[in-house]
Scaffold this motif. Structure first.
Motif, PDB file in Angstrom:
ATOM      1  N   PRO A 358       0.818  -1.215   0.000  1.00  0.00           N
ATOM      2  CA  PRO A 358       0.000   0.000   0.000  1.00  0.00           C
ATOM      3  C   PRO A 358       0.854   1.268   0.000  1.00  0.00           C
ATOM      4  O   PRO A 358       1.969   1.267   0.520  1.00  0.00           O
ATOM      5  CB  PRO A 358      -0.795  -0.125   1.305  1.00  0.00           C
ATOM      6  N   VAL A 359       0.279   2.305  -0.597  1.00  0.00           N
ATOM      7  CA  VAL A 359       0.993   3.581  -0.717  1.00  0.00           C
ATOM      8  C   VAL A 359       0.301   4.616   0.149  1.00  0.00           C
ATOM      9  O   VAL A 359      -0.928   4.703   0.153  1.00  0.00           O
ATOM     10  CB  VAL A 359       0.996   4.048  -2.183  1.00  0.00           C
ATOM     11  N   LYS A 360       1.101   5.352   0.901  1.00  0.00           N
ATOM     12  CA  LYS A 360       0.538   6.500   1.615  1.00  0.00           C
ATOM     13  C   LYS A 360       1.636   7.547   1.715  1.00  0.00           C
ATOM     14  O   LYS A 360       2.638   7.364   2.394  1.00  0.00           O
ATOM     15  CB  LYS A 360       0.082   6.081   3.015  1.00  0.00           C
ATOM     16  N   PHE A 361       1.451   8.620   0.954  1.00  0.00           N
ATOM     17  CA  PHE A 361       2.511   9.635   0.898  1.00  0.00           C
ATOM     18  C   PHE A 361       2.443  10.577   2.079  1.00  0.00           C
ATOM     19  O   PHE A 361       1.393  11.121   2.399  1.00  0.00           O
ATOM     20  CB  PHE A 361       2.409  10.435  -0.405  1.00  0.00           C
ATOM     21  N   VAL A 362       3.550  10.732   2.774  1.00  0.00           N
ATOM     22  CA  VAL A 362       3.700  11.766   3.794  1.00  0.00           C
ATOM     23  C   VAL A 362       4.909  12.598   3.378  1.00  0.00           C
ATOM     24  O   VAL A 362       5.987  12.039   3.177  1.00  0.00           O
ATOM     25  CB  VAL A 362       3.955  11.135   5.181  1.00  0.00           C
ATOM     26  N   ASP A 363       4.706  13.884   3.203  1.00  0.00           N
ATOM     27  CA  ASP A 363       5.791  14.730   2.682  1.00  0.00           C
ATOM     28  C   ASP A 363       6.354  14.151   1.386  1.00  0.00           C
ATOM     29  O   ASP A 363       7.577  14.107   1.200  1.00  0.00           O
ATOM     30  CB  ASP A 363       6.931  14.844   3.707  1.00  0.00           C
ATOM     31  N   ASN A 364       5.495  13.704   0.514  1.00  0.00           N
ATOM     32  CA  ASN A 364       5.888  13.167  -0.803  1.00  0.00           C
ATOM     33  C   ASN A 364       6.638  11.839  -0.724  1.00  0.00           C
ATOM     34  O   ASN A 364       7.191  11.387  -1.705  1.00  0.00           O
ATOM     35  CB  ASN A 364       6.753  14.158  -1.593  1.00  0.00           C
TER      36      ASN A 364
END
Lengths: 399, 286, 540
Positions: A358-364
């Motif tokens: 899974p992907v979850k971007f924090v600060d890109n």
């Protein structure tokens, strides 16, 4: 006189051909369409397919993702399904070429999104994406290494800190005296890797017996090996280019230095490690992907590329490419638009679950899992996390 | 300074000498700086890998065949490409060897992939104790082989008529031709001989270390450093220069740490060029 | 003249009183290259504003003298002074700045630069740098003003020589040395070259000429120094030198004494229908746009000795190079030993049986005597046969056996020449071409060589003898050919050339319509002359 002149002319022509053949191998891409409303949606990548670095596997992952999307009729944009066209340019491991190619992809080919290359080139590409204000999705760059940019670059990859922590977790489970020898190349990346691993190791209760840094291309490691034998270090962490590790492993064996646990960062990841034969057995590696970890699309990757690429690291690169391209295309669908700003907003909210989880971007940045593998008879087997993995074997190659 | 550091340096120097010898031979006789020499070395390693990795030969058995194979490839390159270029502008053959170097790298990449390869052999990973020093067997073998090849090269050049034809073609090609010596053929034979030496170095490098399509360049630089230290025209000088370079590297790592290795080596290189441009082991021309 | 003013201004000449009148003085100057003495104790004093010529046969040390003065070479012994300044210990560029300039025999412009740029580079040596007007002035004086912006490469021979002088002038010299600047020029070109030198001299610049062309010497200088074997032989006015018997003898070789090999009966007395071992048919050859050999035909029968004579630039060396294939014939054909060899590679010609003993010996100085000899034999030849041939060569030249293991470069000149001939014989040739083999050798060495040639010939080897030693060559030859500016001016019985008048006529014969004043050449200028390319006095 005339005869020799002719022969010279032929020879010169021959030399010119040689140079042409050698220098201009790649770069066979047509630049036709633009992203008009009816035509295909163009995404592009300037990737190194020749020269020092060859990333055919990542490219294959990109192509696989696009093929999957187009098989479903393409992406829905503005209420209409449109096919995706991926433009692949070979930058021949040259940064200047990469910059030119990225500009031409965006300005001439009207690419709405970009996909990355690897390593330092990814860092250099970030500046271009920010300047052109076009979203760039990349992997193959540990998230700690992505500089703070202007928000157009999205990195989904492993974390260096996680990797180090994971390794020491594995090491803690093995019977060693916890004395650790660290050897890295003496470039900036090597030195910072050495520091990171030393810090993590000490936190995990390991004693750093010696830290050595050597220039790339070192063939004589007697100095390093002596530090290992004299300190009695049983854990070896090497972060070097493959040729350096090859030479060191051979010399370790010859000089009878036998650590109980050894990891080859960078170097043991190459499928070429298998050519060390038995000597390579037991060496640990970091993996970004494993076919036994139950990740999405594993079957697809193995079915499609299992014959072409027979080892985990190559297949992992295909997975990486598939993952990146899927993130970008999902974002286009989510935005329902090819507008760069809209696309960028959609990326920030990405919920894609692809080949690397899974992907979850924090600060890109989005952290993908790290696996530890171990070489055994020419193949890498996942040994950590334990779920889906095989048990840790001894470091038989150096024994 | 411990003895094993010195021993490791001397032994590593043998390999440097072997690689430098081919470069020096071609430069001395043909006046051509062969920028593709590193690829001849690596080509030898790849050729041997066909026999060793794919057919299970012992690398030392594959060595003579590999030397012959690379020499056979090199001969026509010199005869039909480089020699015609030598008649004209000095820079044309230099550029051509650079082109050959790039082409060879592309061919290696296409044929063998970019992953590093290594030639497995029992003596690659075994060590023996000599006078209380632990030594990697392959480096001892490489050193012995280098001594042998240097001696053979020296004897061929000085004790045979073919050797004096080579030296004649080197000193004065026009006069050599007047004496009935086929100078283009002598050039091609010399180039092929240098290629065979390179291939031997490649096999040993492959056993002791590893190789990739792009590993030729550092080997070329090492060879050039050896040649500069040695000066042109003496096989013994090349041998001594290789050993000197090996010891210099080894000692500098010991004294200043690994990071200074190349700095020390290239500093020595420039000092030699500045103080003794004719090389360390050669008398000044009279 | 503006330039002259500039020359005498205080900034240009820091100390005009002591320097402008400074004489050039050479004291006891010697130069040895290895074991060869090129110059041996030469004294010369040239007053300020004087014009002096240095002449002498090839290898006399003339060019070496100029190179020592200009600092190209360091003297082994002796001193060079310009006024109060000692030059022989200065680096070359400082010698140039003190006012010595050298115009070379073979012009060496910087390629890719224009004429003006070439002159400007020459001017960099002078302090302060000349202003652009001064360079224009020099260009105008050398008649290059209209060609100033052309690339130097595009100039023809005379203009190249002008450029050479212009570059030398740009250094503001007080002494300008000319090293055979007139060589290779004919007719009007020669007049213009003489005018140019005279003009330089008229400005008050001291002139030191090394020259072969007698007219240049006679018209320009008041005093002549004759060198032979690196030593001064005679000194005097041009008229005195022209009648000096000793000088004549030096120029024509010692043949008068050694005409001994008496009326040599042709070894095989070839019938007219015998196939020639070497035949050239209407051959033309040259370099670049220069034709050095025109419509040349010659036949050499088996067992014959044919001598080829001729003056400076007559085409003798080009002829040898064309026979061997180092220079390709542009037209005509070369046949040897029953084959057409016009387009054959040099080494194949050699293997066919033509041996070439090159001018300047060209032995491999770094190899031993025996190695040199063995190189003459084909590589494939069996060892016994090589040994047999070596014994035959040793029988002719015993010294080569004594010195078999010695490094060839350490032998004396005569021995080296014997080695060169011996090496050629190792090929077991049917035709032996000897190019200037007596050059620079002592009479006793020449005797030995010519004795050997007679012996070689008696074994049936045809010999082509290219010589400057006219009397010697005529004494041994069956047939003589004289070349004049690339054409045959005499072919026939050697006896026909024995008188001075006949030789003069052949050397500067009436066939050459481009030189109306050809008749005014005297013997002094004749056999002395050497091809343009010869580098003399520097055996290293």
């Amino acid at each position: 006189m005339i005869r020799t002149t002719h022969r010279r002319a032929y020879a010169l022509a021959g030399a010119a051909l040689l140079a042409a053949a050698a220098g201009c191998a790649g770069n066979a891409s047509s630049s036709s369409g633009s992203s008009s409303d009816d035509g295909p949606i163009v995404i592009g990548t300037s990737i190194s397919l020749s020269g020092n670095t060859v990333l055919n596997q990542i490219r294959d992952g990109y192509l696989l993702a696009v093929e999957q999307a187009n098989a479903k009729g393409g992406l829905e944009v503005g209420g209409k399904k449109r096919k995706v066209e991926l433009k692949v340019l070979d930058n021949r491991s040259d940064t200047n070429t990469m910059i030119q190619q990225v500009r031409s992809l965006v300005l001439t080919d009207k690419a709405v999104g970009l996909l990355g290359s690897c390593c330092q080139q990814n860092i250099d590409m970030q500046g271009q994406a920010d300047a052109l204000k076009v979203p760039l999705v990349m992997g193959a760059l540990p998230i700690e290494l992505l500089p703070k940019g202007k928000g157009y670059t999205w990195d989904s990859f492993q974390s260096l800190a996680d990797g180090a922590k994971d390794f020491f977790e594995v090491a803690a489970g093995a019977k060693t005296n916890k004395k650790t020898l660290i050897v890295t190349n003496n470039d900036a990346q090597g030195i910072s890797t050495g520091k990171l691993w030393a810090g993590t190791g000490e936190k995990a209760g390991f004693a750093i017996a010696a830290t050595k840094s050597v220039p790339t291309g070192t063939t004589d490691f007697s100095d390093v090996i002596k530090a290992g034998t004299s300190s009695g270090a049983q854990v070896l962490i090497a972060s070097m280019t493959p040729p350096d590790c090859f030479a060191m492993w051979k010399q370790m064996k010859a000089l009878a230095y036998k650590p109980k646990l050894a990891i080859g960062l960078q170097c043991a990841q190459t499928p070429g490690w298998g050519s060390l034969g038995k000597l390579g057995n037991g060496t640990l590696v970091q993996l970004n992907w494993s076919d036994t970890a139950g990740l999405p699309d594993t079957d697809l990757i193995v079915k499609k590329y299992g014959k072409k690429y027979t080892n985990l690291t190559d297949l992992g690169s295909v997975a990486l490419g598939l993952h990146e391209a899927t993130i970008l295309m999902d974002a286009i669908s989510a935005a329902g638009s090819t507008d760069a700003a809209a696309l960028n907003k959609a990326l920030a909210k990405s919920t894609t679950v692809s080949a690397q989880g899974p992907v979850k971007f924090v600060d890109n940045k989005s952290v993908s899992p790290t696996f530890i593998g171990q070489w055994e008879d020419g193949a890498i087997k996942q040994v950590w996390p334990a779920k889906g993995g095989s048990p840790l074997a001894s470091l038989s190659g150096l024994g | 300074m411990s003895l094993d550091v010195l021993a490791a340096g001397i032994l590593a120097g043998g390999l440097y000498a072997l690689i430098g010898l081919g470069i020096s031979l071609v430069f001395g006789v043909l006046g051509l700086m062969n920028l593709a020499h590193g690829e001849l070395v690596i080509g030898g390693a790849y050729l041997a890998s066909l026999l060793v990795v794919d057919s299970g030969w012992d690398p030392l058995l594959a060595l003579p065949l590999t030397m012959a194979g690379v020499a056979l490839i090199a001969y026509p390159l010199q005869r039909y490409l480089l020699t015609p270029l030598l008649r004209g502008d000095k820079s044309a053959p230099l550029v051509a060897t650079f082109g050959l170097s790039l082409l060879a790298q592309a061919l290696f990449q296409g044929g063998f992939g970019t992953h590093p390869k290594s030639l497995p052999a029992p003596y690659a990973t075994s060590g023996i104790s000599v006078l209380g020093l632990r030594i990697q067997t392959i480096y001892l073998i490489a050193f012995g082989l280098t001594v042998l090849l240097c001696a053979v090269t020296h004897l061929v050049l000085t004790r045979t008529r073919a050797g004096s034809a080579v030296r004649a073609a080197s000193a004065d090609p026009a006069t050599a031709a007047v004496l009935g010596i086929n100078v283009p053929k002598v050039y091609a034979m010399t180039f092929a001989g240098a290629a065979a030496l390179a291939a031997a170095g490649g096999v040993l490098t492959g056993v002791a270390q590893s190789f990739t399509p792009s590993s030729g360049m550092p080997l070329l630089l090492t060879g050039m450093a050896v040649m500069a230290l040695a000066g042109i025209g003496s096989v013994g000088g090349v041998f001594l220069a290789g050993v000197a370079l090996g010891v210099l590297q080894s000692v500098s790592v010991q004294l200043f740490g690994g990071g200074m290795r190349d700095v020390v080596v290239y500093l020595a290189f420039f000092l030699v060029l500045a103080i003794r441009p004719q090389g360390l082991f050669r008398k000044a021309a009279g | 003249m503006k330039k002259l003013d500039a020359e005498t201004t205080p900034e240009a000449r820091p100390n005009p009183d002591t320097l402008s009148g400074a004489p050039l003085q050479v004291r006891g100057l010697s130069k040895r290259f290895g074991g060869v003495t090129a110059l041996d104790g030469v004294d010369l004093s040239v007053a300020s504003g004087e014009a002096v010529a240095v002449i002498g046969p090839n290898g006399a040390g003339k060019s070496t003298l100029l190179k020592l003065i200009s600092g190209v070479h360091r003297p082994t012994e002796g001193e060079v002074w310009l006024g109060e300044q000692r030059l022989d210990r200065m680096p070359a560029h400082r010698i140039t700045r003190s006012g010595i300039a050298l115009a070379h025999q073979v012009p060496r412009p910087f390629h890719g630069l224009t004429v003006r740029e070439n002159v400007r580079v020459g001017a960099m040596a002078s302090r302060p740098h000349p202003h652009p007007g001064e360079i224009d002035e020099i260009l105008a004086r050398c008649r290059l003003d209209t060609k100033a912006s052309r690339p130097a490469d595009s100039l023809r021979v005379l203009d190249l020589k002008r450029l050479e002088v212009a570059r030398a002038l740009a250094t503001r010299p007080r002494v300008l040395m000319f090293d055979e600047v007139a060589a290779g020029l004919v007719g009007r070109e020669l007049d213009e070259a003489i005018d140019l030198i005279r003009q330089v001299h008229d400005q008050g610049i001291t002139v030191l000429l090394v020259e072969h062309i007698e007219r240049v010497v006679r018209e320009l200088v008041d005093r002549v120094l004759v060198l032979n074997w690196g030593r001064p032989l005679a000194e005097g006015t041009p008229a005195e030198i022209a009648t000096n018997e000793e000088v004549r003898a030096v120029y024509l070789g010692d043949g008068d004494r050694a005409q001994a090999p008496p009326a040599r009966t042709a070894a095989t007395g070839p019938a007219p229908d015998t196939a020639a071992v070497l035949a050239l048919e209407s051959v033309s050859a040259g370099y670049g746009d220069m034709v050095a050999l025109r419509d040349f035909s010659m036949r050499v029968e088996a067992g014959q000795i044919v001598t080829v004579l001729g003056a400076n630039g007559a085409g003798k060396s080009t002829l040898c190079a064309t026979i061997m294939g180092a220079v390709q014939a542009r037209s005509g054909s070369v046949h040897a030993l029953g084959q057409d060899i016009t387009g054959m590679a040099t080494h194949r010609r050699a293997r066919l049986g033509i041996a070439h003993c090159q001018e300047g010996r060209r032995i491999f100085t770094g190899l031993s005597v025996a190695e040199n000899l063995m190189l003459g034999a084909p590589l494939a030849l069996a060892k016994d046969e090589v040994r047999g041939r070596m014994e035959r060569v040793h029988a002719i030249f015993p010294v080569l056996a004594e010195r078999a293991t010695q490094q060839a470069g350490t032998m004396s000149g005569g021995q080296q020449q014997m080695l060169a001939v011996g090496r050629a014989l190792m090929a077991d040739p049917q035709v032996l071409i000897c190019d200037e083999i007596s050059l620079g050798l002592a009479p006793v060495a020449i005797d030995a060589l010519y004795g050997a040639l007679a012996e070689i010939n008696s074994q049936g080897v045809a010999i082509v003898l290219v010589e400057q030693n006219v009397k010697r060559a005529l004494g041994i030859a069956d047939h003589a050919v004289v070349l004049s500016r690339g054409r045959v001016s005499y072919t026939g019985d050697p006896a026909g050339l024995l008188s001075d008048e006949a030789l003069d006529a052949a050397y500067f014969g009436t066939t050459d319509d481009t030189t109306p004043e050809a008749g005014s050449y005297s013997l002094l200028a004749a056999p002395v002359s050497r091809p343009l390319s010869a580098s003399e006095g520097d055996p290293s």
